[in-house]
Design a protein around this motif. Structure first.
Motif, PDB file in Angstrom:
ATOM      1  N   THR B 296       0.862  -1.182   0.000  1.00 13.92           N
ATOM      2  CA  THR B 296       0.000   0.000   0.000  1.00 13.92           C
ATOM      3  C   THR B 296       0.904   1.240   0.000  1.00 13.92           C
ATOM      4  N   GLU B 297       0.306   2.397  -0.210  1.00 15.72           N
ATOM      5  CA  GLU B 297       1.100   3.635  -0.194  1.00 15.72           C
ATOM      6  C   GLU B 297       1.798   3.818   1.151  1.00 15.72           C
ATOM      7  N   ARG B 298       1.068   3.516   2.212  1.00 13.67           N
ATOM      8  CA  ARG B 298       1.650   3.671   3.546  1.00 13.67           C
ATOM      9  C   ARG B 298       2.802   2.682   3.753  1.00 13.67           C
ATOM     10  N   GLU B 299       2.597   1.449   3.295  1.00 17.69           N
ATOM     11  CA  GLU B 299       3.658   0.442   3.441  1.00 17.69           C
ATOM     12  C   GLU B 299       4.882   0.822   2.605  1.00 17.69           C
ATOM     13  N   LEU B 300       4.630   1.384   1.446  1.00 15.68           N
ATOM     14  CA  LEU B 300       5.746   1.834   0.608  1.00 15.68           C
ATOM     15  C   LEU B 300       6.577   2.879   1.359  1.00 15.68           C
ATOM     16  N   GLU B 301       5.887   3.845   1.967  1.00 13.98           N
ATOM     17  CA  GLU B 301       6.605   4.890   2.722  1.00 13.98           C
ATOM     18  C   GLU B 301       7.364   4.292   3.896  1.00 13.98           C
ATOM     19  N   GLU B 302       6.767   3.322   4.563  1.00 11.73           N
ATOM     20  CA  GLU B 302       7.447   2.691   5.712  1.00 11.73           C
ATOM     21  C   GLU B 302       8.720   1.981   5.260  1.00 11.73           C
ATOM     22  N   THR B 303       8.631   1.268   4.150  1.00  9.61           N
ATOM     23  CA  THR B 303       9.809   0.547   3.659  1.00  9.61           C
ATOM     24  C   THR B 303      10.901   1.529   3.252  1.00  9.61           C
ATOM     25  N   ILE B 319      12.325  -6.538   5.980  1.00  6.79           N
ATOM     26  CA  ILE B 319      12.058  -7.373   4.801  1.00  6.79           C
ATOM     27  C   ILE B 319      11.341  -8.655   5.227  1.00  6.79           C
ATOM     28  N   THR B 320      11.785  -9.235   6.332  1.00  2.00           N
ATOM     29  CA  THR B 320      11.085 -10.425   6.840  1.00  2.00           C
ATOM     30  C   THR B 320       9.615 -10.104   7.113  1.00  2.00           C
ATOM     31  N   GLU B 386      19.618  -6.851  -1.821  1.00  2.00           N
ATOM     32  CA  GLU B 386      19.549  -5.527  -2.461  1.00  2.00           C
ATOM     33  C   GLU B 386      19.139  -4.455  -1.465  1.00  2.00           C
ATOM     34  N   ALA B 387      18.216  -4.790  -0.558  1.00  3.44           N
ATOM     35  CA  ALA B 387      17.788  -3.796   0.437  1.00  3.44           C
ATOM     36  C   ALA B 387      18.954  -3.421   1.352  1.00  3.44           C
TER      37      ALA B 387
END
Lengths: 128, 527
Positions: B296-303, B319-320, B386-387
């Motif tokens: 989600t947009e929020r999850e994208l920002e958190e990552t 990542i886990t 990669e992360a």
């Protein structure tokens, strides 16, 4: 045993925010006093601890940016000029940006950006 | 001997004598006379293959210290340029090809260049050999031409074929991982001839390159490869595909022996393996098939926040968490690519800052290509790699104090950019990249992105502008990664990929700001 009732999440978080504000302001007040009471040599020794090999991790080194901002608000111009001279006199590419932080141009730029609402106890501080 | 054969032989001789101006002129003349670019590319790769092997990427100095030895970049230049040429079109596409051949004679035998025993851009620019006492033949010795034959540090081998294809691939990857370079190479050659096993061989070669990555660059000095093994593996595969695997020996010889070279770095791979296998017992092998949800947009920002501001343990745990939530591997990978892009576009300001992170972005691109193209039960682990790589290069840069004296201030040019008619923006952007004026370039890109949905011409402007700069194939490599990642990225923030590429092109330190290659391109092709 009776269960504690939760306030609303928003109220709870705002309460936490206010609690941290109080603690953080005490820390900043104390930091300001320590900075202003430090000798020039003590300041330089502390600043040298920000650099790779002495700093515990990269985030500590990066926090030099925030410390320099505070120094510009808390120390007189002549001390800042001495700091600039101290780091400009060192050899190695890592010291030049440090000297620039204490240069008068950067001081002016930071002062121009400093924001303090009229009803605020202190100017806005960036944490990291 | 035909005239065409003589032309190819002349090209080889010019390359081996480290005469980059002569080789590039020969290449462009041959192109104008009708020689196919792919055939000339093959000639150059075949020519240099025996001379791009380093004994190791760790060199012990006389006083016992260890320094790093750069990886061969000639093949990276070809792969990026051939792919960019397809994107940029017939005429503009000749610029990256010109830069690829301009580079090749300067990239031979990096080991000897570092020792000031052979000319090339590492000897001339990085090592400053011309300024060292007692090594220069004359004032411009390290600009070439060569005064001695170029050394071969890894003699070619005969193919080896034994047992089933699966067993041989297993043995090959094990040999590469454990540094048995001869075994790995001979086993690869044995399978490369068999068309029916080709896709499996390609996938395994990418796997071998990807899992060899440093856990951190912080205070590690030479113990790193910043993704070059993965990048070179992909380049080899795609160039061999271009000329046909029956003609691909030069590509194999250039890349496979080096995959097993020192240092071998599998600690992060082991960490990712332990994490995934402990969190997903019995199911980690099918995470790619099982996990299908987008962020989600929020999850994208958190990552993004964790990768930009967290430490490695935070990234591993995050990542886990995303995998446990059922997020698709490439959805997380897209977030990693955006994290890198936002860091470069909006946080990094020193011209040195994007250089190593650019490698991490290209490494992400190889992993995403691997996941998009092939299946391998280990692919979820690569998302950790990669992360962590992107997070680590960001943290490394935190060790270098920000310089307020740089004068990098895009905000000062926002009004200027906004006042320009949109039809003028791309021409101004091209000028800003040429002039290495990152402040104006970023103001222009942001203005363009806000005013129009057009992206193809914007990316072509960034890519072509970047390709003016010579002596670093990563510039072309970064441009093609921009195209591929922007096109594949499924997040709402993919335009940051273009912004970061514009910043890389206009503001990142360049190995050279001379325009000899670009001038040759213009004189031959009228660009």
């Amino acid at each position: 045993m009776a269960k504690l009732e939760h306030p609303s999440r928003l109220e709870e978080t705002w309460r936490l925010r206010n609690t941290v504000v109080s603690s953080l302001e005490q820390i900043l007040d104390d930091l300001q006093r320590q900075v202003q009471e430090s000798s020039f040599q003590e300041l330089v020794e502390f600043l040298d601890g920000f650099f790779p090999g002495r700093a515990p991790r990269p985030e500590w080194t990066a926090s030099l940016e925030r410390f320099a901002e505070l120094l510009w608000a808390w120390l007189p111009a002549e001390t800042m000029a001495k700091l600039e001279a101290e780091y400009a006199g060192r050899t190695g590419p890592i010291w030049e940006p440090v000297a620039h932080k204490f240069g008068v141009e950067n001081g002016k730029a930071l002062a121009a950006r400093r924001w303090q609402p009229h009803d605020a106890r202190r100017f806005a501080i960036v944490l990291r | 001997m035909t005239s065409a054969t003589r032309d190819h032989e002349a090209l080889s001789e010019l390359i081996l004598s480290a005469d980059y101006r002569g080789a590039a002129t020969q290449f462009t003349d041959m192109y104008l006379a009708g020689a196919p670019a792919a055939a000339m590319m093959r000639t150059t790769v075949d020519t240099v293959a025996p001379h791009v092997q380093a004994p190791s990427h760790l060199m012990q100095l006389a006083d016992g210290r260890i320094r790093g030895v750069n990886f061969d970049h000639t093949i990276l230049g070809w792969r990026a340029s051939m792919k960019l040429a397809e994107r940029l079109g017939e005429k503009a596409g000749l610029l990256p090809l010109t830069q690829a051949i301009w580079y090749v004679p300067q990239g031979l035998n990096v080991w000897d260049q570092i020792l000031c025993k052979f000319p090339g851009h590492y000897a001339r620019d990085q090592e400053q050999c011309d300024a060292r006492d007692g090594v220069g033949a004359d004032e411009h010795a390290f600009d070439g031409p060569a005064w001695q034959p170029v050394e071969t540090y890894f003699p070619d081998l005969e193919p080896r074929r034994e047992g089933s294809a699966n067993a041989q691939i297993h043995e090959m990857t094990d040999a590469i991982r454990s540094g048995r370079r001869e075994d790995g190479y001979a086993l690869f050659l044995g399978l490369a001839r068999e068309k029916e096993h080709r896709e499996a061989l390609k996938e395994a070669t990418l796997f071998a390159g990807i899992i060899d990555i440093q856990d951190t660059l912080i205070d590690r000095g030479a113990y790193q490869n910043i993704g070059h093994k993965a990048l070179r593996a992909r380049a080899m595969i795609e160039l061999a595909d271009e000329v046909g695997w029956e003609n691909g020996h030069g590509m194999f010889y250039s890349v496979i022996p080096d995959l097993g070279s020192a240092p071998q770095l599998h600690a992060l791979w082991q960490s990712a393996s332990k994490l995934v296998e402990s969190q997903f017992p019995g199911s980690w092998q099918t995470l790619k098939q099982d996990n299908r949800d987008p962020l989600t947009e929020r999850e994208l920002e958190e990552t993004i926040d964790v990768i930009l501001w967290g430490e490695q343990r935070d990234v591993l745990a995050h990542i886990t968490k995303r995998l446990l939530q059922g997020k698709a591997l490439l959805a997380i990978g897209d977030a990693v690519a955006v994290s890198y892009s936002r860091y470069i576009a909006d946080i990094a300001d020193h011209p040195n800052a994007p250089f190593v992170p650019g490698h991490a972005f290209d490494y992400c691109n190889v992993i995403h290509h691997w996941i998009r193209t092939y299946d391998n039960p280990h692919q979820a682990k690569a998302i950790y790699l990669e992360a962590c790589f992107v997070n680590d290069v960001i943290r490394v840069n935190k060790q270098f104090p920000r310089d307020p004296g740089l004068g990098y201030e895009p905000a000062n040019f926002v009004d200027w950019a906004e006042a320009l008619p949109i039809r003028d923006i791309l021409a101004k952007l091209s000028d800003s990249i040429r002039d290495q004026d990152g402040s104006r370039a970023m103001a222009l890109v942001d203005s363009y992105l806000a005013r129009t949905d057009e992206r193809a011409n914007l990316m072509a402007t960034v890519a072509f502008g970047a390709c003016r700069f010579q002596n670093d194939p990563h510039i072309q490599r970064q441009a093609i990664s921009m195209y591929e990642e922007w096109e594949a990225n499924r997040t709402s923030q993919r335009d940051h990929i273009i912004r970061s590429s514009a910043k890389y092109a206009s503001h990142c330190i360049k190995r050279s700001t001379e325009f000899g290659g670009y001038d040759l391109y213009r004189s031959k092709f009228g660009g």
